[in-house]
Motif scaffolding. Structure first.
Motif, PDB file in Angstrom:
ATOM      1  N   ARG A 168     -12.461  13.092  12.645  1.00  0.00           N
ATOM      2  CA  ARG A 168     -12.401  11.762  12.016  1.00  0.00           C
ATOM      3  C   ARG A 168     -10.939  11.398  11.782  1.00  0.00           C
ATOM      4  O   ARG A 168     -10.201  12.153  11.138  1.00  0.00           O
ATOM      5  CB  ARG A 168     -13.141  11.776  10.679  1.00  0.00           C
ATOM      6  CG  ARG A 168     -14.635  12.154  10.794  1.00  0.00           C
ATOM      7  CD  ARG A 168     -15.151  12.668   9.466  1.00  0.00           C
ATOM      8  NE  ARG A 168     -14.306  13.735   8.966  1.00  0.00           N
ATOM      9  CZ  ARG A 168     -14.148  14.036   7.685  1.00  0.00           C
ATOM     10  NH1 ARG A 168     -14.771  13.366   6.749  1.00  0.00           N
ATOM     11  NH2 ARG A 168     -13.350  15.025   7.305  1.00  0.00           N
ATOM     12  N   CYS A 222      -7.877   8.354  10.966  1.00  0.00           N
ATOM     13  CA  CYS A 222      -7.451   7.023  10.528  1.00  0.00           C
ATOM     14  C   CYS A 222      -6.111   6.698  11.189  1.00  0.00           C
ATOM     15  O   CYS A 222      -5.205   7.535  11.180  1.00  0.00           O
ATOM     16  CB  CYS A 222      -7.307   6.980   9.006  1.00  0.00           C
ATOM     17  SG  CYS A 222      -6.776   5.338   8.421  1.00  0.00           S
ATOM     18  N   ASP A 274     -16.738   5.572  16.558  1.00  0.00           N
ATOM     19  CA  ASP A 274     -17.162   5.356  15.167  1.00  0.00           C
ATOM     20  C   ASP A 274     -16.401   6.231  14.175  1.00  0.00           C
ATOM     21  O   ASP A 274     -16.456   5.992  12.963  1.00  0.00           O
ATOM     22  CB  ASP A 274     -18.665   5.649  15.013  1.00  0.00           C
ATOM     23  CG  ASP A 274     -19.516   4.541  15.612  1.00  0.00           C
ATOM     24  OD1 ASP A 274     -18.959   3.462  15.913  1.00  0.00           O
ATOM     25  OD2 ASP A 274     -20.728   4.754  15.782  1.00  0.00           O
ATOM     26  N   ASP A 275     -15.732   7.262  14.677  1.00  0.00           N
ATOM     27  CA  ASP A 275     -14.986   8.167  13.799  1.00  0.00           C
ATOM     28  C   ASP A 275     -13.507   7.787  13.700  1.00  0.00           C
ATOM     29  O   ASP A 275     -12.705   8.544  13.136  1.00  0.00           O
ATOM     30  CB  ASP A 275     -15.111   9.617  14.294  1.00  0.00           C
ATOM     31  CG  ASP A 275     -16.497  10.179  14.039  1.00  0.00           C
ATOM     32  OD1 ASP A 275     -17.165   9.693  13.110  1.00  0.00           O
ATOM     33  OD2 ASP A 275     -16.914  11.100  14.772  1.00  0.00           O
ATOM     34  N   THR A 335     -10.906   4.890  12.364  1.00  0.00           N
ATOM     35  CA  THR A 335     -10.699   3.696  11.547  1.00  0.00           C
ATOM     36  C   THR A 335      -9.256   3.224  11.733  1.00  0.00           C
ATOM     37  O   THR A 335      -8.330   4.027  11.617  1.00  0.00           O
ATOM     38  CB  THR A 335     -10.931   4.022  10.052  1.00  0.00           C
ATOM     39  OG1 THR A 335     -12.275   4.478   9.890  1.00  0.00           O
ATOM     40  CG2 THR A 335     -10.684   2.807   9.166  1.00  0.00           C
ATOM     41  N   TRP A 368      -3.458   6.554   0.905  1.00  0.00           N
ATOM     42  CA  TRP A 368      -4.835   6.176   0.530  1.00  0.00           C
ATOM     43  C   TRP A 368      -5.827   6.855   1.467  1.00  0.00           C
ATOM     44  O   TRP A 368      -6.840   7.397   1.025  1.00  0.00           O
ATOM     45  CB  TRP A 368      -5.013   4.664   0.609  1.00  0.00           C
ATOM     46  CG  TRP A 368      -4.225   3.886  -0.411  1.00  0.00           C
ATOM     47  CD1 TRP A 368      -3.810   4.326  -1.638  1.00  0.00           C
ATOM     48  CD2 TRP A 368      -3.745   2.540  -0.285  1.00  0.00           C
ATOM     49  NE1 TRP A 368      -3.104   3.339  -2.273  1.00  0.00           N
ATOM     50  CE2 TRP A 368      -3.052   2.234  -1.485  1.00  0.00           C
ATOM     51  CE3 TRP A 368      -3.836   1.569   0.710  1.00  0.00           C
ATOM     52  CZ2 TRP A 368      -2.451   0.996  -1.696  1.00  0.00           C
ATOM     53  CZ3 TRP A 368      -3.244   0.323   0.494  1.00  0.00           C
ATOM     54  CH2 TRP A 368      -2.560   0.047  -0.691  1.00  0.00           C
ATOM     55  N   ALA A 369      -5.531   6.803   2.754  1.00  0.00           N
ATOM     56  CA  ALA A 369      -6.442   7.403   3.743  1.00  0.00           C
ATOM     57  C   ALA A 369      -6.505   8.917   3.563  1.00  0.00           C
ATOM     58  O   ALA A 369      -7.593   9.505   3.541  1.00  0.00           O
ATOM     59  CB  ALA A 369      -5.987   7.048   5.164  1.00  0.00           C
ATOM     60  N   SER A 405      -8.456  10.019   0.540  1.00  0.00           N
ATOM     61  CA  SER A 405      -9.877   9.633   0.509  1.00  0.00           C
ATOM     62  C   SER A 405     -10.791  10.808   0.866  1.00  0.00           C
ATOM     63  O   SER A 405     -11.972  10.798   0.540  1.00  0.00           O
ATOM     64  CB  SER A 405     -10.141   8.486   1.493  1.00  0.00           C
ATOM     65  OG  SER A 405     -10.108   8.979   2.833  1.00  0.00           O
ATOM     66  N   GLY A 406     -10.255  11.787   1.574  1.00  0.00           N
ATOM     67  CA  GLY A 406     -11.081  12.917   2.021  1.00  0.00           C
ATOM     68  C   GLY A 406     -11.958  12.570   3.212  1.00  0.00           C
ATOM     69  O   GLY A 406     -12.770  13.389   3.646  1.00  0.00           O
ATOM     70  N   ARG A 407     -11.797  11.376   3.747  1.00  0.00           N
ATOM     71  CA  ARG A 407     -12.679  10.931   4.836  1.00  0.00           C
ATOM     72  C   ARG A 407     -12.138  11.262   6.216  1.00  0.00           C
ATOM     73  O   ARG A 407     -12.839  11.029   7.208  1.00  0.00           O
ATOM     74  CB  ARG A 407     -12.905   9.407   4.731  1.00  0.00           C
ATOM     75  CG  ARG A 407     -13.720   8.991   3.520  1.00  0.00           C
ATOM     76  CD  ARG A 407     -13.652   7.474   3.302  1.00  0.00           C
ATOM     77  NE  ARG A 407     -13.868   6.723   4.513  1.00  0.00           N
ATOM     78  CZ  ARG A 407     -13.389   5.495   4.734  1.00  0.00           C
ATOM     79  NH1 ARG A 407     -12.654   4.904   3.823  1.00  0.00           N
ATOM     80  NH2 ARG A 407     -13.635   4.866   5.859  1.00  0.00           N
ATOM     81  N   PHE A 408     -10.889  11.740   6.290  1.00  0.00           N
ATOM     82  CA  PHE A 408     -10.268  11.896   7.604  1.00  0.00           C
ATOM     83  C   PHE A 408      -9.670  13.290   7.798  1.00  0.00           C
ATOM     84  O   PHE A 408      -9.132  13.888   6.871  1.00  0.00           O
ATOM     85  CB  PHE A 408      -9.170  10.836   7.790  1.00  0.00           C
ATOM     86  CG  PHE A 408      -9.689   9.429   7.611  1.00  0.00           C
ATOM     87  CD1 PHE A 408     -10.497   8.846   8.580  1.00  0.00           C
ATOM     88  CD2 PHE A 408      -9.408   8.701   6.459  1.00  0.00           C
ATOM     89  CE1 PHE A 408     -11.006   7.564   8.409  1.00  0.00           C
ATOM     90  CE2 PHE A 408      -9.902   7.423   6.279  1.00  0.00           C
ATOM     91  CZ  PHE A 408     -10.707   6.852   7.258  1.00  0.00           C
ATOM     92  N   ASP A 409      -9.771  13.775   9.049  1.00  0.00           N
ATOM     93  CA  ASP A 409      -9.148  15.057   9.399  1.00  0.00           C
ATOM     94  C   ASP A 409      -7.668  14.884   9.713  1.00  0.00           C
ATOM     95  O   ASP A 409      -6.908  15.853   9.658  1.00  0.00           O
ATOM     96  CB  ASP A 409      -9.858  15.654  10.622  1.00  0.00           C
ATOM     97  CG  ASP A 409     -11.323  15.925  10.339  1.00  0.00           C
ATOM     98  OD1 ASP A 409     -11.607  16.718   9.415  1.00  0.00           O
ATOM     99  OD2 ASP A 409     -12.190  15.322  11.006  1.00  0.00           O
TER     100      ASP A 409
END
Ligand code: INI
Length: 154
Positions: free
Chosen positions: A14, A16, A46-47, A49, A65-66, A69-73
């Motif tokens: 994932r 960003c 989809d992975d 952003t 911020w990205a 967020s913990g949403r990205f590798d």
């Protein structure tokens, strides 16, 4: 003797991409190179952003911020600061560079430096698919490799 190398398999990764709008005739090329490289390495659309920011100076803020967020590798930072076009080159380029390094070290998320800091428009174009390669593609490979390496080392 253990030797770790990240590798370039992007499946499940994932990512960003933070990209500056300033000098968009260059940064759009960086972005399309990065997106194409991620797709070629197996990262799902989809992975990925993409976050646009006004200029290189804002890139580290959005990258933080990205990363937090913990949403990205991995986070890929893209921008273009061209010395011939700005009287305050050192401030903008230095702010972006120092900020990106700090975000990566403080968050422990790979934050990849794909900000061109060059003297001329010609140099920028030669690094975005010209004779000096493609820094957007290079940044995408670095992101995948570092995300793997982080998993292997931490
Ligand atoms: N931003 C860039 O990304 N590249 C530049 O070359 C540049 N110049 O020439 O000044 C630039 N300036 C804008 C800066 O990044 C901020 O967006 C602005 O100062 C608002 O904070």
């Amino acid at each position: 003797m253990p030797v770790l190398e990240g590798g370039l398999a992007g499946e499940g990764m994932r990512v960003c991409i933070v990209v500056a709008r300033w000098n968009s005739f260059v940064t759009e090329k960086l972005l399309s190179g990065a997106l194409a490289e991620l797709r070629q390495r197996g990262v799902a659309d989809d992975d990925v952003t993409t976050a646009w920011v006004p200029g290189a100076f804002e890139v580290p803020t959005a990258a933080r911020w990205a990363a937090e967020s913990g949403r990205f590798d991995a986070v890929i930072c893209l921008g273009a600061v061209i010395r011939g076009e700005t009287a305050h080159f050192e401030y903008v380029a230095g702010g972006a560079t120092d900020g990106i390094v700090r975000v990566s070290q403080e968050t422990r998320v790979p934050v990849i430096f794909g900000v061109l800091t060059v003297d001329t428009v010609e140099q920028a174009l030669s690094r975005t698919g010209g004779k000096d390669g493609h820094k957007g593609e290079e940044a995408a490979r670095a992101a995948i490799e570092m995300a793997h390496l982080r998993k292997g080392l931490s």
